[in-house]
Design an enzyme around this catalytic site. Structure first.
Site, PDB file in Angstrom:
ATOM      1  N   HIS A   1       0.819  -1.224   0.000  1.00  0.00           N
ATOM      2  CA  HIS A   1       0.000   0.000   0.000  1.00  0.00           C
ATOM      3  C   HIS A   1       0.854   1.277   0.000  1.00  0.00           C
ATOM      4  O   HIS A   1       0.722   2.085  -0.936  1.00  0.00           O
ATOM      5  CB  HIS A   1      -1.006  -0.055   1.164  1.00  0.00           C
ATOM      6  CG  HIS A   1      -1.678   1.243   1.448  1.00  0.00           C
ATOM      7  ND1 HIS A   1      -2.488   1.879   0.531  1.00  0.00           N
ATOM      8  CD2 HIS A   1      -1.660   2.047   2.539  1.00  0.00           C
ATOM      9  CE1 HIS A   1      -2.936   3.019   1.062  1.00  0.00           C
ATOM     10  NE2 HIS A   1      -2.445   3.142   2.277  1.00  0.00           N
TER      11      HIS A   1
ATOM     12  N   HIS B   1       3.576   7.089   5.344  1.00  0.00           N
ATOM     13  CA  HIS B   1       2.361   7.760   5.829  1.00  0.00           C
ATOM     14  C   HIS B   1       1.535   6.962   6.832  1.00  0.00           C
ATOM     15  O   HIS B   1       0.802   7.552   7.609  1.00  0.00           O
ATOM     16  CB  HIS B   1       1.498   8.242   4.654  1.00  0.00           C
ATOM     17  CG  HIS B   1       0.617   7.183   4.060  1.00  0.00           C
ATOM     18  ND1 HIS B   1       1.050   6.300   3.092  1.00  0.00           N
ATOM     19  CD2 HIS B   1      -0.672   6.839   4.314  1.00  0.00           C
ATOM     20  CE1 HIS B   1       0.060   5.480   2.772  1.00  0.00           C
ATOM     21  NE2 HIS B   1      -0.997   5.780   3.504  1.00  0.00           N
ATOM     22  N   ASP B   2       1.605   5.623   6.811  1.00  0.00           N
ATOM     23  CA  ASP B   2       0.812   4.834   7.764  1.00  0.00           C
ATOM     24  C   ASP B   2       1.654   4.250   8.901  1.00  0.00           C
ATOM     25  O   ASP B   2       1.137   3.464   9.701  1.00  0.00           O
ATOM     26  CB  ASP B   2       0.072   3.693   7.033  1.00  0.00           C
ATOM     27  CG  ASP B   2      -1.265   4.146   6.428  1.00  0.00           C
ATOM     28  OD1 ASP B   2      -1.872   5.092   6.958  1.00  0.00           O
ATOM     29  OD2 ASP B   2      -1.679   3.549   5.408  1.00  0.00           O
TER      30      ASP B   2
ATOM     31  N   GLU C   1       0.430   5.816  12.349  1.00  0.00           N
ATOM     32  CA  GLU C   1      -0.975   5.447  12.588  1.00  0.00           C
ATOM     33  C   GLU C   1      -1.137   3.949  12.878  1.00  0.00           C
ATOM     34  O   GLU C   1      -1.936   3.564  13.726  1.00  0.00           O
ATOM     35  CB  GLU C   1      -1.799   5.832  11.354  1.00  0.00           C
ATOM     36  CG  GLU C   1      -3.296   5.794  11.581  1.00  0.00           C
ATOM     37  CD  GLU C   1      -4.072   6.345  10.381  1.00  0.00           C
ATOM     38  OE1 GLU C   1      -3.879   7.521  10.043  1.00  0.00           O
ATOM     39  OE2 GLU C   1      -4.857   5.570   9.801  1.00  0.00           O
ATOM     40  N   ASP C   2      -0.370   3.116  12.207  1.00  0.00           N
ATOM     41  CA  ASP C   2      -0.640   1.671  12.256  1.00  0.00           C
ATOM     42  C   ASP C   2       0.478   0.808  12.829  1.00  0.00           C
ATOM     43  O   ASP C   2       0.345  -0.422  12.850  1.00  0.00           O
ATOM     44  CB  ASP C   2      -0.956   1.154  10.833  1.00  0.00           C
ATOM     45  CG  ASP C   2      -2.267   1.720  10.300  1.00  0.00           C
ATOM     46  OD1 ASP C   2      -3.108   2.104  11.118  1.00  0.00           O
ATOM     47  OD2 ASP C   2      -2.435   1.775   9.072  1.00  0.00           O
TER      48      ASP C   2
ATOM     49  N   ASP D   1      -3.382   8.379  -1.502  1.00  0.00           N
ATOM     50  CA  ASP D   1      -3.800   7.344  -0.546  1.00  0.00           C
ATOM     51  C   ASP D   1      -5.237   6.896  -0.844  1.00  0.00           C
ATOM     52  O   ASP D   1      -5.523   5.687  -0.970  1.00  0.00           O
ATOM     53  CB  ASP D   1      -3.702   7.947   0.871  1.00  0.00           C
ATOM     54  CG  ASP D   1      -3.959   6.979   1.997  1.00  0.00           C
ATOM     55  OD1 ASP D   1      -3.778   5.766   1.816  1.00  0.00           O
ATOM     56  OD2 ASP D   1      -4.325   7.449   3.104  1.00  0.00           O
TER      57      ASP D   1
HETATM   58  N1  LIG Z   1      -9.373  -0.846   0.348  1.00  0.00           N
HETATM   59  C1  LIG Z   1      -8.682  -1.534   1.262  1.00  0.00           C
HETATM   60  N2  LIG Z   1      -8.244  -0.894   2.390  1.00  0.00           N
HETATM   61  C2  LIG Z   1      -7.549  -1.602   3.284  1.00  0.00           C
HETATM   62  C3  LIG Z   1      -7.261  -2.974   3.084  1.00  0.00           C
HETATM   63  N3  LIG Z   1      -6.522  -3.411   4.137  1.00  0.00           N
HETATM   64  C4  LIG Z   1      -6.344  -2.351   4.948  1.00  0.00           C
HETATM   65  N4  LIG Z   1      -6.978  -1.252   4.456  1.00  0.00           N
HETATM   66  C5  LIG Z   1      -6.992   0.061   5.116  1.00  0.00           C
HETATM   67  O1  LIG Z   1      -8.298   0.281   5.650  1.00  0.00           O
HETATM   68  C6  LIG Z   1      -8.514   1.683   5.790  1.00  0.00           C
HETATM   69  C7  LIG Z   1      -9.912   2.013   5.328  1.00  0.00           C
HETATM   70  O2  LIG Z   1     -10.823   1.358   6.133  1.00  0.00           O
HETATM   71  P1  LIG Z   1     -11.750   2.132   7.160  1.00  0.00           P
HETATM   72  O3  LIG Z   1     -12.747   1.191   7.705  1.00  0.00           O
HETATM   73  O4  LIG Z   1     -12.285   3.371   6.508  1.00  0.00           O
HETATM   74  O5  LIG Z   1     -10.720   2.642   8.261  1.00  0.00           O
HETATM   75  P2  LIG Z   1     -10.178   1.970   9.595  1.00  0.00           P
HETATM   76  O6  LIG Z   1     -10.303   0.481   9.437  1.00  0.00           O
HETATM   77  O7  LIG Z   1      -8.752   2.449   9.663  1.00  0.00           O
HETATM   78  O8  LIG Z   1     -11.000   2.548  10.703  1.00  0.00           O
HETATM   79  C8  LIG Z   1      -7.473   2.400   4.944  1.00  0.00           C
HETATM   80  O9  LIG Z   1      -6.634   3.094   5.853  1.00  0.00           O
HETATM   81  P3  LIG Z   1      -5.770   4.371   5.437  1.00  0.00           P
HETATM   82  O10 LIG Z   1      -4.818   3.986   4.346  1.00  0.00           O
HETATM   83  O11 LIG Z   1      -5.240   4.926   6.691  1.00  0.00           O
HETATM   84  O12 LIG Z   1      -6.755   5.404   4.746  1.00  0.00           O
HETATM   85  P4  LIG Z   1      -8.168   6.042   5.169  1.00  0.00           P
HETATM   86  O13 LIG Z   1      -9.151   5.425   4.252  1.00  0.00           O
HETATM   87  O14 LIG Z   1      -8.423   5.711   6.618  1.00  0.00           O
HETATM   88  O15 LIG Z   1      -7.980   7.490   4.929  1.00  0.00           O
HETATM   89  C9  LIG Z   1      -6.786   1.246   4.188  1.00  0.00           C
HETATM   90  O16 LIG Z   1      -5.405   1.463   3.943  1.00  0.00           O
HETATM   91  C10 LIG Z   1      -7.737  -3.626   1.902  1.00  0.00           C
HETATM   92  O17 LIG Z   1      -7.545  -4.815   1.655  1.00  0.00           O
HETATM   93  N5  LIG Z   1      -8.447  -2.858   1.034  1.00  0.00           N
HETATM   94 MN   LIG Z   2      -2.946   4.734   3.775  1.00  0.00          MN
END
Ligand SMILES: Nc1nc2c(ncn2[C@@H]2O[C@H](COP(=O)(O)OP(=O)(O)O)[C@@H](OP(=O)(O)OP(=O)(O)O)[C@H]2O)c(=O)[nH]1
Ligand SMILES: [Mn+2]
Length: 199
Positions: free
Chosen positions: A45, A70-71, A74-75, A131
């Site tokens: 990612h 960037h993550d 946070e993660d 992102d």
């Molecule tokens: N589409 C997708 N997303 C996945 C997957 N695995 C992990 N993610 C991550 O899940 C986040 C989006 O899911 P949400 O339900 O909105 O957020 P949350 O789990 O962090 O609360 C994203 O975080 P983020 O990058 O921090 O971005 P943001 O959307 O929170 O801004 C994304 O990177 C996957 O298989 N597919």
């Molecule tokens: Mn991200």
């Protein structure tokens, strides 16, 4: 002059710095997987987010480093101090602008992303757009494990509200996002749906 005497050029310096950044993020995310059925390594990612930037013509070094990192705060267990120490103040500041406060409840985090994006720096807006573009394409590629059709549609609608707050940042990223919002589809349990039913 043999190879040992070759001076370290700016290009070699930048390549080493870039590899250091990828190496740092890969180690930090090494125990994590994406939430897709294949369990794709999480590092795919951040690397893909950085690629979305270079594909859109964005080569600013700190922006690319921030995309790769960037993550991490946070993660993972990474601190902002660690980022600053290794990669400098500018990278730390961009990463900080792209980091949600995980002590807040999810609804509040989601609301804050919409509310705060217009006030972020151009570099942070570029990372945020790249992102969201990556995550939306990922959802189109494969529904994340445990996500309902409704949750997927809500993610598209929420992402649009966030990226609408960064209009005027980078035309190429915005055009790709608009294409997804207006014509994009996703597949759920074998059926095809419009990514954004309200448009
Ligand atoms: N589409 C997708 N997303 C996945 C997957 N695995 C992990 N993610 C991550 O899940 C986040 C989006 O899911 P949400 O339900 O909105 O957020 P949350 O789990 O962090 O609360 C994203 O975080 P983020 O990058 O921090 O971005 P943001 O959307 O929170 O801004 C994304 O990177 C996957 O298989 N597919
Ligand atoms: Mn991200």
């Amino acid at each position: 002059m043999d190879s040992q005497e070759t001076p370290v050029s700016n290009a070699s310096f930048d390549i080493s710095k870039l590899i250091d950044t990828i190496d740092f993020a890969a180690k930090k995310h090494s125990f994590q997987k994406r939430n897709d059925p294949q369990g794709t390594p999480y590092i795919n990612h951040p690397i893909g987010v950085a690629k979305n930037l270079t594909d859109a013509g964005i080569y600013d070094f700190a922006t690319i480093q921030a995309a790769i990192l960037h993550d991490t705060v946070e993660d993972t267990d990474t601190s902002f101090e660690e980022i600053e120490q290794q990669f400098g103040r500018e990278v730390r500041d961009i990463v900080a602008e792209c980091t949600d406060d995980k002590t807040l409840v999810k609804s509040e985090r989601k609301r804050l992303q919409i509310e705060t994006i217009p006030h972020k720096s151009k570099k942070a807006k570029e990372v945020k757009l790249a992102d969201k573009l990556y995550n939306l394409r990922d959802v189109q590629r494969m529904a994340p494990v445990g996500w309902s059709k409704k949750r997927i549609q809500e993610y598209f609608m929420w992402a649009k509200q966030v990226t609408d707050g960064a209009r005027g940042t980078n035309q190429k990223l915005e055009d790709q996002l608009d294409e997804i919002y207006s014509n994009g589809t996703f597949v759920y349990e074998g059926e095809k749906y419009k990514s954004h039913p309200e448009l």
